[in-house]
Design a protein around this motif. Sequence first.
Motif, mmCIF file in Angstrom:
data_model
loop_
_atom_site.group_PDB
_atom_site.id
_atom_site.type_symbol
_atom_site.label_atom_id
_atom_site.label_comp_id
_atom_site.label_asym_id
_atom_site.label_seq_id
_atom_site.Cartn_x
_atom_site.Cartn_y
_atom_site.Cartn_z
ATOM 1 N N THR A 1 1.643 -12.102 13.419
ATOM 2 C CA THR A 1 1.281 -10.662 13.493
ATOM 3 C C THR A 1 0.828 -10.623 11.776
ATOM 4 O O THR A 1 1.547 -11.053 11.057
ATOM 5 C CB THR A 1 2.569 -9.987 13.340
ATOM 6 O OG1 THR A 1 3.092 -9.959 14.919
ATOM 7 C CG2 THR A 1 2.402 -8.564 13.084
ATOM 8 N N LEU A 2 -0.213 -10.096 11.817
ATOM 9 C CA LEU A 2 -1.018 -9.954 10.522
ATOM 10 C C LEU A 2 -1.141 -8.388 10.262
ATOM 11 O O LEU A 2 -1.222 -7.513 11.132
ATOM 12 C CB LEU A 2 -2.149 -10.596 10.613
ATOM 13 C CG LEU A 2 -2.323 -12.057 10.820
ATOM 14 C CD1 LEU A 2 -3.759 -12.632 11.251
ATOM 15 C CD2 LEU A 2 -1.604 -12.791 9.696
ATOM 16 N N LEU A 3 -1.246 -8.082 8.604
ATOM 17 C CA LEU A 3 -1.555 -6.976 8.385
ATOM 18 C C LEU A 3 -2.993 -7.021 7.895
ATOM 19 O O LEU A 3 -3.590 -7.634 7.096
ATOM 20 C CB LEU A 3 -0.816 -6.380 7.339
ATOM 21 C CG LEU A 3 0.804 -6.418 7.552
ATOM 22 C CD1 LEU A 3 1.656 -6.260 6.356
ATOM 23 C CD2 LEU A 3 1.080 -5.359 8.596
ATOM 24 N N VAL A 4 -3.670 -5.612 8.053
ATOM 25 C CA VAL A 4 -4.969 -5.233 7.746
ATOM 26 C C VAL A 4 -4.950 -4.118 6.875
ATOM 27 O O VAL A 4 -4.465 -3.042 7.536
ATOM 28 C CB VAL A 4 -6.037 -5.250 8.623
ATOM 29 C CG1 VAL A 4 -7.443 -4.972 8.258
ATOM 30 C CG2 VAL A 4 -6.127 -6.357 9.808
ATOM 31 N N SER A 5 -5.422 -4.353 5.591
ATOM 32 C CA SER A 5 -5.019 -3.198 4.713
ATOM 33 C C SER A 5 -5.980 -1.808 5.154
ATOM 34 O O SER A 5 -7.317 -2.016 5.114
ATOM 35 C CB SER A 5 -5.271 -3.631 3.139
ATOM 36 O OG SER A 5 -5.263 -2.236 2.421
ATOM 37 N N LEU A 6 -5.252 -0.579 4.779
ATOM 38 C CA LEU A 6 -6.048 0.491 4.893
ATOM 39 C C LEU A 6 -5.943 1.299 3.498
ATOM 40 O O LEU A 6 -6.088 2.377 3.400
ATOM 41 C CB LEU A 6 -5.553 1.570 6.112
ATOM 42 C CG LEU A 6 -5.697 1.022 7.521
ATOM 43 C CD1 LEU A 6 -4.852 2.085 8.430
ATOM 44 C CD2 LEU A 6 -7.104 0.716 7.740
ATOM 45 N N GLY A 7 -5.708 0.363 2.328
ATOM 46 C CA GLY A 7 -5.625 1.110 1.057
ATOM 47 C C GLY A 7 -4.190 1.800 0.966
ATOM 48 O O GLY A 7 -3.319 1.223 1.382
ATOM 49 N N ASP A 8 -4.519 3.039 0.350
ATOM 50 C CA ASP A 8 -3.259 3.660 0.165
ATOM 51 C C ASP A 8 -2.632 4.338 1.542
ATOM 52 O O ASP A 8 -1.660 4.978 1.296
ATOM 53 C CB ASP A 8 -3.557 4.896 -0.846
ATOM 54 C CG ASP A 8 -3.992 4.139 -2.022
ATOM 55 O OD1 ASP A 8 -3.672 3.224 -2.604
ATOM 56 O OD2 ASP A 8 -4.815 4.907 -2.799
ATOM 57 N N HIS A 9 -3.505 4.264 2.534
ATOM 58 C CA HIS A 9 -3.013 5.033 3.796
ATOM 59 C C HIS A 9 -2.335 3.965 4.701
ATOM 60 O O HIS A 9 -1.918 4.439 5.786
ATOM 61 C CB HIS A 9 -4.390 5.445 4.603
ATOM 62 C CG HIS A 9 -5.124 6.234 3.505
ATOM 63 N ND1 HIS A 9 -4.882 7.278 3.079
ATOM 64 C CD2 HIS A 9 -6.327 5.799 2.910
ATOM 65 C CE1 HIS A 9 -5.790 7.849 2.203
ATOM 66 N NE2 HIS A 9 -6.790 6.875 1.992
ATOM 67 N N GLY A 10 -1.952 2.822 4.436
ATOM 68 C CA GLY A 10 -1.117 2.114 5.100
ATOM 69 C C GLY A 10 -1.591 0.605 5.543
ATOM 70 O O GLY A 10 -2.899 0.093 4.835
ATOM 71 N N ASP A 11 -1.540 0.064 6.605
ATOM 72 C CA ASP A 11 -2.173 -1.022 6.953
ATOM 73 C C ASP A 11 -1.984 -1.111 8.705
ATOM 74 O O ASP A 11 -1.255 -0.073 9.338
ATOM 75 C CB ASP A 11 -0.872 -2.225 6.857
ATOM 76 C CG ASP A 11 -0.778 -2.488 5.426
ATOM 77 O OD1 ASP A 11 -1.849 -2.898 5.063
ATOM 78 O OD2 ASP A 11 0.175 -2.374 4.934
ATOM 79 N N LEU A 12 -3.101 -1.732 9.182
ATOM 80 C CA LEU A 12 -3.149 -1.949 10.749
ATOM 81 C C LEU A 12 -2.280 -3.228 10.955
ATOM 82 O O LEU A 12 -2.369 -4.066 10.313
ATOM 83 C CB LEU A 12 -4.654 -2.267 11.221
ATOM 84 C CG LEU A 12 -5.670 -1.175 11.050
ATOM 85 C CD1 LEU A 12 -7.115 -1.397 11.600
ATOM 86 C CD2 LEU A 12 -4.975 -0.045 12.254
ATOM 87 N N VAL A 13 -1.278 -3.175 11.706
ATOM 88 C CA VAL A 13 -0.633 -4.352 12.449
ATOM 89 C C VAL A 13 -1.323 -4.873 13.602
ATOM 90 O O VAL A 13 -1.609 -4.195 14.755
ATOM 91 C CB VAL A 13 0.730 -3.855 12.738
ATOM 92 C CG1 VAL A 13 1.540 -4.977 13.305
ATOM 93 C CG2 VAL A 13 1.504 -3.106 11.733
ATOM 94 N N VAL A 14 -2.028 -6.196 13.545
ATOM 95 C CA VAL A 14 -2.925 -7.164 14.438
ATOM 96 C C VAL A 14 -2.002 -8.164 14.628
ATOM 97 O O VAL A 14 -1.323 -8.780 13.906
ATOM 98 C CB VAL A 14 -4.227 -6.908 14.099
ATOM 99 C CG1 VAL A 14 -4.848 -5.708 13.615
ATOM 100 C CG2 VAL A 14 -4.165 -7.820 12.822
#
Length: 124
Positions: free
Chosen positions: A80-93
């Motif tokens: 499981t990895l996180l892709v940053s959305l900056g100050d708006h959180g992360d996508l969990v992929v």
Amino acid sequence: MEAVGARKRILGSLVEIVFEDAELARVCNNGHARRNRLGLDGATTLLRRLGQMAAAAHLADLRQVAAARLRPATNGDCFTLLVSLGDHGDLVVRPRDDPPVILDDGALNEHAVRAVLIAAIHRP
């Protein structure tokens, strides 16, 4: 978000994106739902990140996108990895393939991942 025509011929095989559930797919694919969930800036960032993911040949290409800050999730699952959305959180992929292709050391082979499952949008 699949490339077609000349773009697909030039770029070759691109990362396929699927969603864990219908509500998450609606938020990611509908402009109004994106803005309601993340605000205007967050919706723009999410759309940009989805485009970058879809344009990648494999998951490892996201390492070249500095703003994506691809990194392991803190849940202890090495797939499981996180892709940053900056100050708006992360996508969990995570890789869609089950089981995912791993390297000799047990780590995920990001160069072999050509389809990802977006499991959630994690907000801070």
